[in-house]
Motif scaffolding. Structure first.
Motif, PDB file in Angstrom:
ATOM      1  N   LYS A   1     -15.603  15.373  -4.923  1.00 12.86           N
ATOM      2  CA  LYS A   1     -16.235  14.787  -4.128  1.00 12.86           C
ATOM      3  C   LYS A   1     -15.346  13.670  -3.394  1.00 12.86           C
ATOM      4  CE  LYS A   1     -20.383  12.448  -3.427  1.00 12.86           C
ATOM      5  NZ  LYS A   1     -21.889  12.253  -4.080  1.00 12.86           N
ATOM      6  N   ALA A   2     -14.755  12.634  -4.271  1.00 10.68           N
ATOM      7  CA  ALA A   2     -13.867  11.622  -4.020  1.00 10.68           C
ATOM      8  C   ALA A   2     -12.712  11.989  -3.063  1.00 10.68           C
ATOM      9  CB  ALA A   2     -13.288  10.998  -5.245  1.00 10.68           C
ATOM     10  N   HIS A   3     -11.856  13.153  -3.537  1.00  9.57           N
ATOM     11  CA  HIS A   3     -10.717  13.703  -2.929  1.00  9.57           C
ATOM     12  C   HIS A   3     -11.494  13.966  -1.297  1.00  9.57           C
ATOM     13  CE1 HIS A   3      -8.556  13.359  -6.556  1.00  9.57           C
ATOM     14  NE2 HIS A   3      -7.447  13.155  -5.722  1.00  9.57           N
ATOM     15  N   LEU A   4     -12.267  14.937  -1.433  1.00 11.06           N
ATOM     16  CA  LEU A   4     -12.814  15.172  -0.081  1.00 11.06           C
ATOM     17  C   LEU A   4     -13.040  14.167   0.860  1.00 11.06           C
ATOM     18  CD1 LEU A   4     -14.937  18.377  -1.050  1.00 11.06           C
ATOM     19  CD2 LEU A   4     -12.552  18.288   0.245  1.00 11.06           C
ATOM     20  N   PHE A   5     -13.560  13.128   0.324  1.00 14.83           N
ATOM     21  CA  PHE A   5     -13.727  11.685   1.354  1.00 14.83           C
ATOM     22  C   PHE A   5     -12.601  11.355   1.833  1.00 14.83           C
ATOM     23  CE2 PHE A   5     -18.276  10.935  -0.340  1.00 14.83           C
ATOM     24  CZ  PHE A   5     -18.906  10.566   0.930  1.00 14.83           C
ATOM     25  N   LYS A   6     -11.585  11.320   0.807  1.00  9.09           N
ATOM     26  CA  LYS A   6     -10.046  11.000   1.602  1.00  9.09           C
ATOM     27  C   LYS A   6      -9.570  11.951   2.406  1.00  9.09           C
ATOM     28  CE  LYS A   6      -9.929   7.234  -0.958  1.00  9.09           C
ATOM     29  NZ  LYS A   6     -10.141   5.953  -0.213  1.00  9.09           N
TER      30      LYS A   6
ATOM     31  N   MET B   1       6.428   4.671  -2.089  1.00 15.62           N
ATOM     32  CA  MET B   1       5.158   4.991  -2.788  1.00 15.62           C
ATOM     33  C   MET B   1       3.807   4.509  -1.639  1.00 15.62           C
ATOM     34  SD  MET B   1       3.752   3.630  -6.659  1.00 15.62           S
ATOM     35  CE  MET B   1       4.508   2.049  -6.247  1.00 15.62           C
ATOM     36  N   SER B   2       2.885   5.707  -1.763  1.00 16.35           N
ATOM     37  CA  SER B   2       1.646   5.537  -0.926  1.00 16.35           C
ATOM     38  C   SER B   2       0.649   5.992  -1.804  1.00 16.35           C
ATOM     39  CB  SER B   2       1.973   6.204   0.342  1.00 16.35           C
ATOM     40  OG  SER B   2       0.702   6.183   0.959  1.00 16.35           O
ATOM     41  N   SER B   3      -0.543   5.402  -1.409  1.00 16.07           N
ATOM     42  CA  SER B   3      -1.594   6.028  -2.445  1.00 16.07           C
ATOM     43  C   SER B   3      -2.716   6.523  -1.288  1.00 16.07           C
ATOM     44  CB  SER B   3      -2.341   4.844  -2.965  1.00 16.07           C
ATOM     45  OG  SER B   3      -2.595   3.650  -2.335  1.00 16.07           O
ATOM     46  N   GLU B   4      -3.500   5.578  -0.694  1.00 12.45           N
ATOM     47  CA  GLU B   4      -4.540   5.855   0.452  1.00 12.45           C
ATOM     48  C   GLU B   4      -3.974   6.821   1.363  1.00 12.45           C
ATOM     49  OE1 GLU B   4      -7.869   5.048   0.118  1.00 12.45           O
ATOM     50  OE2 GLU B   4      -7.586   4.140  -1.580  1.00 12.45           O
ATOM     51  N   ALA B   5      -2.882   6.485   2.125  1.00 13.29           N
ATOM     52  CA  ALA B   5      -2.565   7.284   3.127  1.00 13.29           C
ATOM     53  C   ALA B   5      -2.148   8.907   2.560  1.00 13.29           C
ATOM     54  CB  ALA B   5      -1.261   6.720   3.793  1.00 13.29           C
ATOM     55  N   ALA B   6      -1.517   8.945   1.615  1.00 16.92           N
ATOM     56  CA  ALA B   6      -1.091  10.163   0.794  1.00 16.92           C
ATOM     57  C   ALA B   6      -2.386  10.886   0.663  1.00 16.92           C
ATOM     58  CB  ALA B   6      -0.263   9.886  -0.347  1.00 16.92           C
ATOM     59  N   LEU B   7      -3.254  10.386   0.093  1.00 16.74           N
ATOM     60  CA  LEU B   7      -4.690  11.083  -0.092  1.00 16.74           C
ATOM     61  C   LEU B   7      -5.448  11.686   1.180  1.00 16.74           C
ATOM     62  CD1 LEU B   7      -6.237   8.833  -2.965  1.00 16.74           C
ATOM     63  CD2 LEU B   7      -5.231  11.158  -3.234  1.00 16.74           C
ATOM     64  N   GLU B   8      -5.298  10.766   2.161  1.00 20.21           N
ATOM     65  CA  GLU B   8      -5.661  11.197   3.644  1.00 20.21           C
ATOM     66  C   GLU B   8      -4.788  11.929   4.285  1.00 20.21           C
ATOM     67  OE1 GLU B   8      -6.618   8.922   7.964  1.00 20.21           O
ATOM     68  OE2 GLU B   8      -6.803   7.873   5.784  1.00 20.21           O
TER      69      GLU B   8
END
Length: 106
Positions: A72-77, A27-34
């Motif tokens: 906006k939050a997703h684009l930041f990632k 499972m990954s969160s930040e890396a998968a969003l980036e």
């Protein structure tokens, strides 16, 4: 099934985590969003992130979220690497006060 979590930032981390933990999945969160392509074994690049951000914007335009701050939050990632190199772009996204303004950054 056992799912491992933590420290997965690049495609090679997925294989290392599975090997070290013998878990059934990772499972990954930040890396998968980036980098949504992380589980396809594709490393993050500015060009790749820009392509994914543009695809995301097109999907968001076709299926608008209830709250524009989500975009906006997703684009930041999704644009993390580009925003680190282009401060003006980061400021523009940060000050975007509407769905359209956030989408225009990508």
């Amino acid at each position: 099934p056992v799912v491992a979590n933590g420290g997965v930032e690049a495609p090679e981390d997925v294989a290392a985590c599975l090997s070290a933990t013998e878990a059934d999945g990772v499972m990954s969160s930040e890396a998968a969003l980036e980098n949504p392509a992380i589980f396809e074994g594709v490393g993050a690049s500015r060009a790749g992130q820009l392509a994914l951000a543009r695809e995301y914007v097109e999907l968001a335009r076709r299926h608008p979220p209830r709250c524009s701050s989500v975009v906006k939050a997703h684009l930041f990632k999704l644009l993390y690497m580009a925003l680190q190199a282009h401060h003006g772009l980061r400021v523009r996204l940060g000050s975007a006060s509407s769905f359209a303004a956030a989408c225009d950054v990508a």
